[in-house]
Scaffold this active site. Structure first.
Site, PDB file in Angstrom:
ATOM      1  N   LYS A  54       0.852  -1.201   0.000  1.00  0.00           N
ATOM      2  CA  LYS A  54       0.000   0.000   0.000  1.00  0.00           C
ATOM      3  C   LYS A  54       0.882   1.243   0.000  1.00  0.00           C
ATOM      4  O   LYS A  54       0.627   2.206  -0.724  1.00  0.00           O
ATOM      5  CB  LYS A  54      -0.923  -0.011   1.240  1.00  0.00           C
ATOM      6  CG  LYS A  54      -2.015  -1.069   1.169  1.00  0.00           C
ATOM      7  CD  LYS A  54      -2.739  -1.267   2.495  1.00  0.00           C
ATOM      8  CE  LYS A  54      -3.740  -2.426   2.399  1.00  0.00           C
ATOM      9  NZ  LYS A  54      -4.413  -2.735   3.669  1.00  0.00           N
ATOM     10  N   GLN A  98      -4.536  -1.617  10.016  1.00  0.00           N
ATOM     11  CA  GLN A  98      -4.426  -2.911   9.353  1.00  0.00           C
ATOM     12  C   GLN A  98      -4.987  -4.018  10.251  1.00  0.00           C
ATOM     13  O   GLN A  98      -4.654  -4.099  11.435  1.00  0.00           O
ATOM     14  CB  GLN A  98      -2.958  -3.202   8.988  1.00  0.00           C
ATOM     15  CG  GLN A  98      -2.732  -4.476   8.192  1.00  0.00           C
ATOM     16  CD  GLN A  98      -3.342  -4.442   6.785  1.00  0.00           C
ATOM     17  OE1 GLN A  98      -3.468  -3.389   6.181  1.00  0.00           O
ATOM     18  NE2 GLN A  98      -3.723  -5.601   6.273  1.00  0.00           N
ATOM     19  N   ASP A 121     -10.993   2.717   4.616  1.00  0.00           N
ATOM     20  CA  ASP A 121     -11.402   1.315   4.495  1.00  0.00           C
ATOM     21  C   ASP A 121     -12.923   1.175   4.351  1.00  0.00           C
ATOM     22  O   ASP A 121     -13.421   0.128   3.974  1.00  0.00           O
ATOM     23  CB  ASP A 121     -10.998   0.530   5.756  1.00  0.00           C
ATOM     24  CG  ASP A 121      -9.643  -0.144   5.623  1.00  0.00           C
ATOM     25  OD1 ASP A 121      -9.359  -0.670   4.535  1.00  0.00           O
ATOM     26  OD2 ASP A 121      -8.897  -0.165   6.616  1.00  0.00           O
TER      27      ASP A 121
END
Ligand code: GUN
Length: 295
Positions: A54, A98, A121
């Site tokens: 990412k 994460q 997200d």
């Protein structure tokens, strides 16, 4: 029949080029560089790889990315404090915590604490609610990547029967919501299957588009696939040191009309959509862009 391989890497690269153009235009307009902060707690090796990928995608496409690394012993309160500090930091536009988090930390408590306008997200209940009502600020990265793959490949989704195997909050549930809604790459009839589903094989076999997102290596076998169906494999499983999807690729690719490989299918698309969401978050913060939810 031998299926067309849907090249997620190539499609992701094409979309990233457009995002990089949009990022450059935003920077030119505002003088601001969209900034993503990824928070990684502990030493899960797979998570470390994802976060690194990412980060490098951000850097390559004109976005700023910072990794906030914390030890596995970090307490829930300490992590909450980090999230709150990132919420308050005007130089931070997107926050990504994460998953998975260490077992002693409640993921729901942490994800609920992320400012919904920085929630790249799309995990916050406000963003899930807006998504379900069809007026999202953000689209969740993996489901959005799947939808874009279908659009870019020219797969007709409107009116199709999509069967999603897996009901996770990250993939199955939001993907079902997105594909059943009105709009491009949507208007499908969606069935969601899970571990308690009866007649899973027959239901899967009735799919025009079959999405495997159950997290079990090679779960989808050829008898679960209608000849000519499009098969999208969201799974990433490590078996004997090798990455395999949730679809038994060799057999299923003889039956499907098109199929995503693992790796090189959905994975690169997820990161691409994260870049897009980071730009959206920066627009929200700095240009006061009115989102659909605000009328
Ligand atoms: N872990 C596995 N997939 C994801 C994802 O899409 N977002 C985050 N934050 N963690 C993940």
């Amino acid at each position: 029949m031998s299926a067309k391989i849907i090249d997620g890497k190539a499609i992701a690269e094409k979309l990233r080029q457009q995002i990089a153009v949009d990022v450059a235009a935003f920077r030119e307009r505002t003088g601001i560089v969209p900034h993503l902060v990824a928070v990684l707690v502990g030493d899960d090796p797979a998570s470390a790889v994802y976060v690194r990928n990412k980060h490098s995608a951000c850097e390559k496409n004109g976005l700023r990315s910072t990794l906030h690394k914390l030890p596995a012993t970090t307490s829930q309160e300490e992590l909450l404090a980090v999230v709150r500090q990132l919420n308050d930091d005007r130089d931070v536009h997107g926050i990504l915590v994460q998953l998975p988090l260490p077992k002693h930390i409640r993921a729901d408590v942490i994800l609920d604490a992320v400012n919904p306008r920085k929630d790249v997200d799309c995990f916050h209940p406000i963003n899930v609610g807006l998504l379900s009502q069809g007026r999202p600020w953000f689209l969740p990265c993996t489901p959005h990547g799947v939808q874009q793959l279908l659009i870019e490949t020219g797969v007709p989704v409107a009116g199709a029967h999509v069967v999603v195997i897996g009901r996770s909050d990250i993939v199955g549930k939001p993907l079902a919501l997105m594909l059943m809604q009105k709009g491009p790459g949507a208007n499908a009839t969606v069935t969601v299957c899970h571990s308690q589903t009866r007649n899973l094989v027959e239901i899967a076999r009735s799919a025009d588009i079959l999405v495997a997102a159950i997290g079990q290596a090679e779960f989808v076998t050829p008898e679960m696939v209608k000849p000519g169906a499009v098969v999208i494999d969201v799974g990433i499983n490590r078996v004997a040191g090798k990455l395999v999807g949730d679809v038994a690729f060799a057999g299923v690719s003889e039956i499907a009309s098109a199929i995503t490989p693992v790796p090189g299918g959905v994975g690169p698309m997820t990161i691409t959509m994260l870049l897009k969401n980071t730009l959206t978050a920066a627009e929200l913060a700095t240009e006061g862009r009115r989102m659909k939810a605000e009328g």
